[in-house]
Design an enzyme around this catalytic site. Structure first.
Site, PDB file in Angstrom:
ATOM      1  N   LYS A   1      -1.311   4.808  -3.202  1.00 13.69           N
ATOM      2  CA  LYS A   1      -0.755   6.054  -2.651  1.00 13.69           C
ATOM      3  C   LYS A   1       0.105   5.637  -1.462  1.00 13.69           C
ATOM      4  O   LYS A   1      -0.412   5.205  -0.435  1.00 13.69           O
ATOM      5  CB  LYS A   1      -1.828   7.034  -2.193  1.00 13.69           C
ATOM      6  CG  LYS A   1      -1.183   8.355  -1.751  1.00 13.69           C
ATOM      7  CD  LYS A   1      -1.984   9.131  -0.737  1.00 13.69           C
ATOM      8  CE  LYS A   1      -1.948   8.571   0.664  1.00 13.69           C
ATOM      9  NZ  LYS A   1      -0.629   8.636   1.351  1.00 13.69           N
TER      10      LYS A   1
ATOM     11  N   GLU B   1      -6.747  -2.377   7.822  1.00 14.90           N
ATOM     12  CA  GLU B   1      -5.745  -2.936   8.746  1.00 14.90           C
ATOM     13  C   GLU B   1      -5.291  -1.762   9.601  1.00 14.90           C
ATOM     14  O   GLU B   1      -4.455  -0.965   9.178  1.00 14.90           O
ATOM     15  CB  GLU B   1      -4.616  -3.543   7.922  1.00 14.90           C
ATOM     16  CG  GLU B   1      -3.954  -4.714   8.597  1.00 14.90           C
ATOM     17  CD  GLU B   1      -2.838  -4.275   9.508  1.00 14.90           C
ATOM     18  OE1 GLU B   1      -3.141  -3.937  10.682  1.00 14.90           O
ATOM     19  OE2 GLU B   1      -1.685  -4.253   9.070  1.00 14.90           O
TER      20      GLU B   1
ATOM     21  N   CYS C   1       2.154  -2.290  14.040  1.00 14.09           N
ATOM     22  CA  CYS C   1       0.763  -2.437  14.512  1.00 14.09           C
ATOM     23  C   CYS C   1       0.598  -3.677  15.390  1.00 14.09           C
ATOM     24  O   CYS C   1      -0.283  -3.718  16.236  1.00 14.09           O
ATOM     25  CB  CYS C   1      -0.216  -2.439  13.348  1.00 14.09           C
ATOM     26  SG  CYS C   1       0.129  -3.702  12.130  1.00 14.09           S
TER      27      CYS C   1
ATOM     28  N   GLY D   1      -3.266   1.845   8.431  1.00 19.26           N
ATOM     29  CA  GLY D   1      -2.938   3.088   9.117  1.00 19.26           C
ATOM     30  C   GLY D   1      -3.723   3.215  10.405  1.00 19.26           C
ATOM     31  O   GLY D   1      -4.100   2.207  11.011  1.00 19.26           O
TER      32      GLY D   1
ATOM     33  N   GLU E   1       3.670   9.712   2.278  1.00 20.34           N
ATOM     34  CA  GLU E   1       4.443  10.866   1.784  1.00 20.34           C
ATOM     35  C   GLU E   1       5.768  10.983   2.539  1.00 20.34           C
ATOM     36  O   GLU E   1       6.681  11.667   2.091  1.00 20.34           O
ATOM     37  CB  GLU E   1       3.622  12.157   1.881  1.00 20.34           C
ATOM     38  CG  GLU E   1       2.896  12.431   3.196  1.00 20.34           C
ATOM     39  CD  GLU E   1       1.683  11.539   3.463  1.00 20.34           C
ATOM     40  OE1 GLU E   1       1.313  10.731   2.590  1.00 20.34           O
ATOM     41  OE2 GLU E   1       1.127  11.619   4.565  1.00 20.34           O
TER      42      GLU E   1
HETATM   43  P1  NAD Z   1      -2.162   9.233  10.454  1.00 18.52           P
HETATM   44  O1  NAD Z   1      -3.428   8.534  10.723  1.00 18.52           O
HETATM   45  O2  NAD Z   1      -2.231  10.700  10.169  1.00 18.52           O
HETATM   46  O3  NAD Z   1      -1.417   8.599   9.171  1.00 18.52           O
HETATM   47  C1  NAD Z   1      -1.241   7.207   9.037  1.00 18.52           C
HETATM   48  C2  NAD Z   1      -1.078   6.925   7.551  1.00 18.52           C
HETATM   49  O4  NAD Z   1      -2.297   7.182   6.928  1.00 18.52           O
HETATM   50  C3  NAD Z   1      -0.043   7.833   6.865  1.00 18.52           C
HETATM   51  O5  NAD Z   1       0.767   7.046   6.042  1.00 18.52           O
HETATM   52  C4  NAD Z   1      -0.860   8.807   6.027  1.00 18.52           C
HETATM   53  O6  NAD Z   1      -0.285   9.029   4.762  1.00 18.52           O
HETATM   54  C5  NAD Z   1      -2.149   8.072   5.829  1.00 18.52           C
HETATM   55  N1  NAD Z   1      -3.299   8.973   5.819  1.00 18.52           N
HETATM   56  C6  NAD Z   1      -3.579   9.968   6.686  1.00 18.52           C
HETATM   57  N2  NAD Z   1      -4.731  10.569   6.349  1.00 18.52           N
HETATM   58  C7  NAD Z   1      -5.190   9.928   5.246  1.00 18.52           C
HETATM   59  C8  NAD Z   1      -6.326  10.072   4.423  1.00 18.52           C
HETATM   60  N3  NAD Z   1      -7.290  10.967   4.687  1.00 18.52           N
HETATM   61  N4  NAD Z   1      -6.455   9.242   3.364  1.00 18.52           N
HETATM   62  C9  NAD Z   1      -5.531   8.313   3.090  1.00 18.52           C
HETATM   63  N5  NAD Z   1      -4.431   8.116   3.833  1.00 18.52           N
HETATM   64  C10 NAD Z   1      -4.260   8.910   4.896  1.00 18.52           C
HETATM   65  O7  NAD Z   1      -1.240   8.969  11.641  1.00 18.52           O
HETATM   66  P2  NAD Z   1       0.313   9.047  11.859  1.00 18.52           P
HETATM   67  O8  NAD Z   1       0.642  10.187  12.746  1.00 18.52           O
HETATM   68  O9  NAD Z   1       1.094   8.939  10.602  1.00 18.52           O
HETATM   69  O10 NAD Z   1       0.475   7.725  12.680  1.00 18.52           O
HETATM   70  C11 NAD Z   1      -0.113   7.697  13.967  1.00 18.52           C
HETATM   71  C12 NAD Z   1      -0.915   6.483  14.205  1.00 18.52           C
HETATM   72  O11 NAD Z   1      -1.227   5.780  13.022  1.00 18.52           O
HETATM   73  C13 NAD Z   1      -0.167   5.487  15.044  1.00 18.52           C
HETATM   74  O12 NAD Z   1      -0.344   5.773  16.400  1.00 18.52           O
HETATM   75  C14 NAD Z   1      -0.786   4.196  14.681  1.00 18.52           C
HETATM   76  O13 NAD Z   1      -1.906   3.976  15.482  1.00 18.52           O
HETATM   77  C15 NAD Z   1      -1.306   4.388  13.309  1.00 18.52           C
HETATM   78  N6  NAD Z   1      -0.579   3.651  12.297  1.00 18.52           N
HETATM   79  C16 NAD Z   1      -0.911   2.362  12.136  1.00 18.52           C
HETATM   80  C17 NAD Z   1      -0.244   1.612  11.197  1.00 18.52           C
HETATM   81  C18 NAD Z   1      -0.575   0.167  10.992  1.00 18.52           C
HETATM   82  O14 NAD Z   1       0.278  -0.568  10.553  1.00 18.52           O
HETATM   83  N7  NAD Z   1      -1.802  -0.250  11.247  1.00 18.52           N
HETATM   84  C19 NAD Z   1       0.760   2.202  10.442  1.00 18.52           C
HETATM   85  C20 NAD Z   1       1.072   3.540  10.624  1.00 18.52           C
HETATM   86  C21 NAD Z   1       0.377   4.268  11.562  1.00 18.52           C
END
Ligand code: NAD
Length: 496
Positions: A192, A267, A301, A245, A195
C-alpha cells in the site's frame, strides 16, 4: 506508461515536461480501479492543483490481492534464487531506462527537485541489483553434529506473503527497499503506497511487471491507510509486516501484528543529532551538512536535525549555516534552477509554523527563514534556529522539514547526554579529526546508524534502521534480506 493527460508547468525558463499517469492498482496480474468506485484527489504541492484521482481498494479488492499473494508466493518461492535473479536485475535496467519519466512524476506529486527524484530512481535500481545477488547468498549453516550419522542443518526460507506500507517522502525509494527485499528473499508482497504520492510506486511496480515478475507476486493497492493495514495485517495469509512512517502509526501497526504474532520491520521517525567538534574545518562541514539538511526539503527520516556544535566554533558555524540556507533557491521541483522544492503536504507547512512560533516564544533565534513563501504552493524558506532551549519542541520532536536547529556544547559528556536525550534513535552524524573522539562517540550514541565525517547512511549494502522509538528490524544489506526469511532447523538421521 499509461498516458492519461498531458501535464506540465511553466515556472522559470527551463521546465521539465512530462505526463502524470492515470492511477491504477495492480492486483493478481491486472491493472484495475477499485470495485466500489471510491477515489480521492492527488495534489501537486507546487501548485496545489488536482493532478489525479486515486482509486481506493474495497474489501473485495483486498481479498483478491490476498488470494493472489498466496498463490504468487508458491510460484515465486519455487523458483530458485538463480532463476529469480535475472528478473530482478531486469527491473533495475527498466528503472534506469525510465528514470526521467518517473522522476517527472515524482517531482510533480511529491515536490522534490527533479535531480533528486532522478537520483532516487537511479539509486533504487542499485537496490534491485543488490538484492538480485544477495538472494543467491541466503545461506544456512551446518552445525557439527552431536553423533555420527546425524546432520544438523540450519536453513532459511522466505517468510511468506508480506504486507508493506510506505510513506510519501521517498515515494519510490521506500517501496523499492521493500519490493527488492521481498523479491530477493522469494516472498510475495502486497504494497500500500502513500495516497499522496501513489504514481511513483505505481511506475516502480510497472517496471517489475514488465521485467517478468509473475502475476500475484506483487500486488499494489491504495485507499484509507488504517482500513487497509488493519484488514491485511489481520489476514492469516500475511506473514510479515513492514512499515516506514511515523512513530504513532508504527506503534499501532506493531500492536496489530503482535496480536497475530507476525514479525515486523518498523522504520520510523528520527531526530538525528550532528556532533561537530572543535578540530574541524568549520566552513567545509557547514557546506557539506547544509546541503544534506535541505535535501528533499528536510522530509527525510535520517535528515540531520539537531546540530550540537562545540562552543568555540558555534557562532561561526551558525552564521555560515544561516548564510547557506538563505542562499538556497526554492521553487517548483520541475524548474531546473530550483535547489529545494515545496513541502509535500499542508501538514508539514503547519508543523513548520508551529515549531517556529514555539522557538520564538522560548527565546531561540531564527537566523534564517522561519516563514512561508507566497500563498500558492507549499513553499517554506530554509530555516535555521540558533540556541533553541532543550525544552523547545524543535529539540524534542522530529521537524521533518527544512529546519536546522543549532546549539552549542562545552564537553563530550554534555554533547552525548543531550544527543541521547530524545526518544528517537535512528541516524546520527559526527564531525571530528580525532580517531579517539570518533571511537568514543561510536560507542556512546544510542542510534542505529552513525556517519563520521560524511552523510551517507543508506546505501543498498548497509542495514538501515533504528533503536528506541525509531523502530526495529533493518532494511538493506544482508540483515535486511534475513528480515524476510524464517530460520528452520533440521536434524537429519538415517534409519538404515
Ligand atoms: P502519518 O503517520 O499520518 O503518515 C505517515 C505514512 O503512514 C503515510 O504515508 C500514511 O499513508 C501512512 N499511514 C498512516 N496511517 C496508517 C495506518 N493506520 N496504516 C498504514 N499506514 C498508515 O504522518 P504524516 O503526517 O504523513 O507524516 C508525519 C510524520 O510521519 C513525520 O513527522 C515523520 O515523523 C513521519 N514520517 C516518517 C517517515 C520515515 O521515513 N520514517 C516517512 C514519512 C513520515
Amino acid at each position: 506508461m499509461i498516458a492519461a493527460f498531458q501535464y506540465g508547468r511553466e515556472i522559470g525558463k527551463e521546465t521539465t515536461m512530462g505526463q502524470y499517469p492515470k492511477l491504477q492498482m495492480y492486483i493478481d496480474g491486472q491493472w484495475c480501479v477499485g470495485s466500489e468506485g471510491r477515489s480521492q484527489d492527488v495534489i501537486d504541492p507546487a501548485t496545489e492543483q488536482v493532478i489525479g484521482q486515486l482509486p481506493h481498494a474495497s474489501k473485495a479488492d483486498l481479498d483478491r490481492a490476498l488470494e493472489a499473494a498466496e498463490r504468487g508466493f508458491q510460484v515465486w518461492k519455487n523458483k530458485t534464487a538463480l532463476e529469480r535473479s535475472p528478473i530482478i536485475r531486469r527491473i533495475a535496467d527498466l528503472l534506469r531506462q525510465r528514470a526521467s519519466d518517473i522522476a517527472f512524476i515524482m517531482s510533480t506529486e511529491q515536490g522534490k527537485v527533479f535531480s533528486e527524484a532522478l537520483e532516487e530512481i537511479e539509486k533504487g535500481a542499485e537496490h534491485f541489483e543488490w538484492m538480485a545477488e544477495e538472494g543467491k547468498r541466503a545461506y544456512g549453516r551446518i552445525i557439527p553434529a552431536r553423533s555420527n550419522g546425524i546432520r544438523q542443518v540450519v536453513m532459511v526460507e522466505p517468510v511468506g506473503p508480506v504486507a508493506a506500507f510506505t510513506p510519501w517522502n521517498f515515494p519510490a525509494a521506500s517501496p523499492i527497499r521493500k519490493l527488492s527485499t521481498a523479491l530477493g528473499a522469494g516472498c510475495s508482497i502486497i504494497i500500500k503506497a502513500s495516497e499522496e504520492t501513489p504514481a511513483s510506486c505505481m511506475e516502480v511496480v510497472r517496471a517489475c511487471v514488465d521485467a517478468g515478475v509473475p502475476a500475484g507476486v506483487i500486488n499494489l493497492v491504495f485507499g484509507v491507510p488504517s482500513e487497509i493495514s488493519e484488514y491485511l495485517i489481520r489476514s492469516p495469509i500475511i506473514r510479515k509486516v513492514t512499515f516506514t512512517g511515523s512513530v504513532p502509526v508504527g506503534k499501532k501497526l506493531a500492536e496489530l501484528a503482535a496480536q497475530e504474532m507476525k514479525t515486523c520491520t518498523m522504520e520510523l521517525g528520527g531526530h538525528s543529532p550532528v556532533l561537530v567538534f572543535d578540530d574541524v574545518d568549520c566552513t567545509k562541514v557547514v557546506n557539506l551538512v547544509a546541503k544534506g539538511k535541505f535535501r528533499n526539503a528536510g522530509q527525510v527520516c535520517v535528515s540531520p536535525t539537531r546540530f550540537f556544535v562545540h562552543e568555540s566554533i558555534h557562532q561561526r558555524f551558525a552564521s555560515e549555516f544561516a548564510a547557506v540556507a538563505s542562499g538556497i533557491k526554492v521553487g517548483s521541483g520541475l524548474d531546473k534552477t530550483s535547489q529545494m522544492g515545496p513541502l509535500a503536504n499542508p501538514r508539514r507547512l503547519e508543523a513548520m509554523e508551529k515549531l517556529t512560533a514555539d522557538v520564538r516564544m522560548r527565546g531561540g533565534k531564527v537566523a534564517a527563514g522561519g516563514e512561508r513563501i507566497g500563498n500558492r504552493g507549499l513553499f517554506w524558506r530554509p530555516t535555521v534556529f540558533v540556541d533553541a532551549p532543550d525544552e523547545a519542541d524543535v529539540m524534542r520532536t522530529e521537524p521533518f522539514g527544512p529546519i536546522a536547529s543549532i546549539v552549542s556544547f562545552a564537553s563530550f559528556e554534555e554533547a552525548i547526554a543531550r544527543a541521547n536525550s530524545v526518544k528517537y534513535g535512528l541516524a546520527s552524524y559526527l564531525f571530528t579529526r580525532s580517531a579517539k573522539t570518533a571511537a568514543r562517540v561510536s560507542e556512546a550514541l544510542q542510534v542505529g546508524m552513525l556517519a563520521i565525517n560524511n552523510l551517507s547512511v543508506s546505501p543498498p549494502e548497509a542495514p538501515i534502521g533504528g533503536v528506541k522509538d525509531s523502530g526495529y528490524g533493518r532494511e538493506g544489506g544482508a540483515e535486511g534480506l534475513m528480515q524476510f526469511m524464517n530460520v528452520k532447523y533440521i536434524s537429519e538421521g538415517h534409519l538404515d
